[in-house]
Design a protein around this motif. Structure first.
Motif, PDB file in Angstrom:
ATOM      1  N   LYS A 180       0.808  -1.216   0.000  1.00  0.00           N
ATOM      2  CA  LYS A 180       0.000   0.000   0.000  1.00  0.00           C
ATOM      3  C   LYS A 180       0.851   1.281   0.000  1.00  0.00           C
ATOM      4  CE  LYS A 180      -3.648  -2.581   0.299  1.00  0.00           C
ATOM      5  NZ  LYS A 180      -4.517  -2.761  -0.892  1.00  0.00           N
ATOM      6  N   GLU A 181       2.183   1.152  -0.048  1.00  0.00           N
ATOM      7  CA  GLU A 181       3.027   2.341  -0.002  1.00  0.00           C
ATOM      8  C   GLU A 181       2.819   3.204  -1.235  1.00  0.00           C
ATOM      9  OE1 GLU A 181       4.143  -0.724   0.217  1.00  0.00           O
ATOM     10  OE2 GLU A 181       5.471  -1.018   1.913  1.00  0.00           O
ATOM     11  N   GLY A 182       2.997   4.519  -1.056  1.00  0.00           N
ATOM     12  CA  GLY A 182       2.866   5.419  -2.194  1.00  0.00           C
ATOM     13  C   GLY A 182       3.982   5.229  -3.201  1.00  0.00           C
ATOM     14  N   GLN A 183       5.197   4.914  -2.711  1.00  0.00           N
ATOM     15  CA  GLN A 183       6.340   4.707  -3.592  1.00  0.00           C
ATOM     16  C   GLN A 183       6.308   3.296  -4.170  1.00  0.00           C
ATOM     17  OE1 GLN A 183      10.106   5.239  -1.657  1.00  0.00           O
ATOM     18  NE2 GLN A 183      11.264   5.334  -3.557  1.00  0.00           N
ATOM     19  N   LYS A 184       6.627   3.180  -5.428  1.00  0.00           N
ATOM     20  CA  LYS A 184       6.579   1.880  -6.086  1.00  0.00           C
ATOM     21  C   LYS A 184       7.596   0.925  -5.473  1.00  0.00           C
ATOM     22  CE  LYS A 184       6.967  -0.381 -10.595  1.00  0.00           C
ATOM     23  NZ  LYS A 184       7.207  -0.208 -12.046  1.00  0.00           N
ATOM     24  N   HIS A 185       7.174  -0.305  -5.246  1.00  0.00           N
ATOM     25  CA  HIS A 185       8.050  -1.350  -4.734  1.00  0.00           C
ATOM     26  C   HIS A 185       8.072  -2.532  -5.703  1.00  0.00           C
ATOM     27  CE1 HIS A 185       8.132   0.857  -1.004  1.00  0.00           C
ATOM     28  NE2 HIS A 185       8.906  -0.055  -0.441  1.00  0.00           N
ATOM     29  N   PHE A 186       9.183  -3.248  -5.648  1.00  0.00           N
ATOM     30  CA  PHE A 186       9.319  -4.465  -6.440  1.00  0.00           C
ATOM     31  C   PHE A 186       9.352  -5.657  -5.494  1.00  0.00           C
ATOM     32  CE2 PHE A 186      10.894  -1.159  -9.144  1.00  0.00           C
ATOM     33  CZ  PHE A 186      10.577  -1.561 -10.435  1.00  0.00           C
ATOM     34  N   ALA A 187       8.626  -6.690  -5.850  1.00  0.00           N
ATOM     35  CA  ALA A 187       8.609  -7.911  -5.044  1.00  0.00           C
ATOM     36  C   ALA A 187       9.307  -9.010  -5.830  1.00  0.00           C
ATOM     37  CB  ALA A 187       7.178  -8.318  -4.733  1.00  0.00           C
ATOM     38  N   ILE A 188      10.235  -9.691  -5.183  1.00  0.00           N
ATOM     39  CA  ILE A 188      11.036 -10.739  -5.824  1.00  0.00           C
ATOM     40  C   ILE A 188      10.919 -12.036  -5.034  1.00  0.00           C
ATOM     41  CG2 ILE A 188      13.404 -11.515  -6.316  1.00  0.00           C
ATOM     42  CD1 ILE A 188      12.586  -9.465  -8.294  1.00  0.00           C
ATOM     43  N   LYS A 189      10.780 -13.130  -5.750  1.00  0.00           N
ATOM     44  CA  LYS A 189      10.890 -14.432  -5.095  1.00  0.00           C
ATOM     45  C   LYS A 189      12.034 -15.197  -5.747  1.00  0.00           C
ATOM     46  CE  LYS A 189       7.087 -16.440  -7.873  1.00  0.00           C
ATOM     47  NZ  LYS A 189       5.747 -17.071  -7.785  1.00  0.00           N
ATOM     48  N   LEU A 190      12.853 -15.790  -4.910  1.00  0.00           N
ATOM     49  CA  LEU A 190      14.008 -16.561  -5.364  1.00  0.00           C
ATOM     50  C   LEU A 190      13.686 -18.043  -5.231  1.00  0.00           C
ATOM     51  CD1 LEU A 190      16.981 -17.134  -6.100  1.00  0.00           C
ATOM     52  CD2 LEU A 190      17.572 -16.647  -3.704  1.00  0.00           C
ATOM     53  N   THR A 191      13.803 -18.750  -6.334  1.00  0.00           N
ATOM     54  CA  THR A 191      13.589 -20.194  -6.309  1.00  0.00           C
ATOM     55  C   THR A 191      14.891 -20.910  -6.612  1.00  0.00           C
ATOM     56  OG1 THR A 191      12.968 -20.245  -8.662  1.00  0.00           O
ATOM     57  CG2 THR A 191      11.199 -19.957  -7.068  1.00  0.00           C
ATOM     58  N   ILE A 192      15.126 -21.993  -5.906  1.00  0.00           N
ATOM     59  CA  ILE A 192      16.293 -22.857  -6.136  1.00  0.00           C
ATOM     60  C   ILE A 192      15.776 -24.270  -6.331  1.00  0.00           C
ATOM     61  CG2 ILE A 192      18.408 -23.807  -5.156  1.00  0.00           C
ATOM     62  CD1 ILE A 192      18.833 -21.211  -3.678  1.00  0.00           C
ATOM     63  N   ASP A 193      16.121 -24.842  -7.473  1.00  0.00           N
ATOM     64  CA  ASP A 193      15.617 -26.172  -7.847  1.00  0.00           C
ATOM     65  C   ASP A 193      14.099 -26.223  -7.785  1.00  0.00           C
ATOM     66  OD1 ASP A 193      18.082 -27.186  -8.452  1.00  0.00           O
ATOM     67  OD2 ASP A 193      18.367 -28.207  -6.535  1.00  0.00           O
ATOM     68  N   GLY A 194      13.487 -25.146  -8.240  1.00  0.00           N
ATOM     69  CA  GLY A 194      12.034 -25.109  -8.323  1.00  0.00           C
ATOM     70  C   GLY A 194      11.306 -24.823  -7.028  1.00  0.00           C
ATOM     71  N   ARG A 195      12.038 -24.618  -5.931  1.00  0.00           N
ATOM     72  CA  ARG A 195      11.407 -24.360  -4.636  1.00  0.00           C
ATOM     73  C   ARG A 195      11.675 -22.924  -4.197  1.00  0.00           C
ATOM     74  NH1 ARG A 195      12.798 -24.958   0.922  1.00  0.00           N
ATOM     75  NH2 ARG A 195      14.897 -25.650   0.375  1.00  0.00           N
ATOM     76  N   ILE A 196      10.625 -22.225  -3.784  1.00  0.00           N
ATOM     77  CA  ILE A 196      10.791 -20.848  -3.313  1.00  0.00           C
ATOM     78  C   ILE A 196      11.536 -20.859  -1.975  1.00  0.00           C
ATOM     79  CG2 ILE A 196       9.620 -18.747  -2.561  1.00  0.00           C
ATOM     80  CD1 ILE A 196       7.287 -19.503  -4.361  1.00  0.00           C
ATOM     81  N   VAL A 197      12.678 -20.187  -1.926  1.00  0.00           N
ATOM     82  CA  VAL A 197      13.490 -20.187  -0.703  1.00  0.00           C
ATOM     83  C   VAL A 197      13.509 -18.818  -0.019  1.00  0.00           C
ATOM     84  CG1 VAL A 197      14.967 -22.061  -1.515  1.00  0.00           C
ATOM     85  CG2 VAL A 197      15.607 -19.688  -1.991  1.00  0.00           C
ATOM     86  N   ALA A 198      13.116 -17.774  -0.746  1.00  0.00           N
ATOM     87  CA  ALA A 198      13.114 -16.444  -0.126  1.00  0.00           C
ATOM     88  C   ALA A 198      12.272 -15.472  -0.955  1.00  0.00           C
ATOM     89  CB  ALA A 198      14.539 -15.907  -0.001  1.00  0.00           C
ATOM     90  N   ARG A 199      11.672 -14.514  -0.249  1.00  0.00           N
ATOM     91  CA  ARG A 199      10.929 -13.426  -0.886  1.00  0.00           C
ATOM     92  C   ARG A 199      11.412 -12.112  -0.272  1.00  0.00           C
ATOM     93  NH1 ARG A 199       5.792 -15.431  -3.053  1.00  0.00           N
ATOM     94  NH2 ARG A 199       5.405 -17.573  -2.321  1.00  0.00           N
ATOM     95  N   ALA A 200      11.298 -11.032  -1.059  1.00  0.00           N
ATOM     96  CA  ALA A 200      11.704  -9.725  -0.533  1.00  0.00           C
ATOM     97  C   ALA A 200      11.070  -8.616  -1.362  1.00  0.00           C
ATOM     98  CB  ALA A 200      13.223  -9.590  -0.548  1.00  0.00           C
TER      99      ALA A 200
END
Length: 249
Positions: free
Chosen positions: A202-222
């Motif tokens: 909901k922030e006014g400033q644009k944000h990017f969301a990234i998910k990192l997958t290793i061997d097809g499994r999501i290991v981190a989001r930010a």
């Protein structure tokens, strides 16, 4: 050669009238008396000011930033060359990168509060984070033009080398968690992918969301204000999740 000599020769102009707040504060920050104050005013002129010289060339800190970056790199390279005689080219290059990393330069610029001197037509809140490091490099460039390499080298040693350069600590400092994670995945023959996904923040400033997958499994989001920052943050989280395995690489 004559042109370069003219550009880079030490200024012979007398010091300006002492009394201006900028001159007084600058002298304290530098630790010596500046001779040609114009170089330093340019070092803190943002491109939004739209200033030009009598030939129409832009007057802002960007060219000084380029010059200061070169001076900083050369002084740090010489210091490492002398201090670590057993270090090969790869080691010295990696150590120099840690010292002059954008993160570290931004820290130096913030510590000196250089942004207080910026002349700009845009609000400071619209400046990117890297302006702190850019100003620090521009200041070094201004010193070089004003007082020559000797003063430039002394300033870098006082502000960078002496307070911050600890070889043992730097060896263990991580510059990029993303690079570490990618290197580990490649050595372990694991597939990896950084993917932008829908961000409902909901922030006014644009944000990017990234998910990192290793061997097809999501290991981190930010999430972060840029894709690069979000990838680095996700990589850092993945690194700490797999730290024991990565350190055994």
């Amino acid at each position: 050669m004559g042109f370069l000599k003219k550009i880079f020769s030490k200024s012979s102009r007398p010091a300006p009238q002492q009394g201006g707040i900028f001159f007084t504060e600058l002298e304290t920050t530098l630790g010596f008396t500046p001779l040609n104050i114009a170089h330093y005013k340019r070092a803190f002129t943002h491109r939004s000011s739209n200033k030009t010289d009598d030939k129409g060339n832009p007057l802002n800190y960007e060219r000084l930033e380029f010059l200061g970056d070169a001076m900083l790199g050369s002084v740090i390279a010489a210091h490492l060359f002398n201090e670590v005689p057993a270090g090969d080219e790869g080691y010295l290059t990696k150590m120099r990168s840690k010292i002059v990393s954008r993160e570290h330069l931004n820290e130096l610029g913030r510590d000196l509060n250089l942004i207080k001197w910026v002349e700009s037509k845009v609000s400071a809140q619209h400046f990117g984070e890297n302006i702190h490091g850019n100003l620090f490099e521009a200041l070094i460039g201004a010193i070089y033009l004003d007082r020559g390499f000797e003063y430039c080298e002394k300033f870098i040693h006082q502000k960078v080398v002496e307070p911050y350069v600890d070889i043992a600590k730097l060896e263990g400092k991580v510059i990029s968690y993303k690079s570490l994670v990618i290197e580990w995945c490649q050595k372990q023959k694991k597939s990896f992918n950084y993917e932008v996904y829908e961000d409902n923040g909901k922030e006014g400033q644009k944000h990017f969301a990234i998910k990192l997958t290793i061997d097809g499994r999501i290991v981190a989001r930010a999430r972060a204000t840029s894709k690069k920052k979000a990838e680095e943050k996700a990589s850092q989280r993945a690194f700490f999740a797999f730290q024991e395995k990565i350190n055994k690489k």
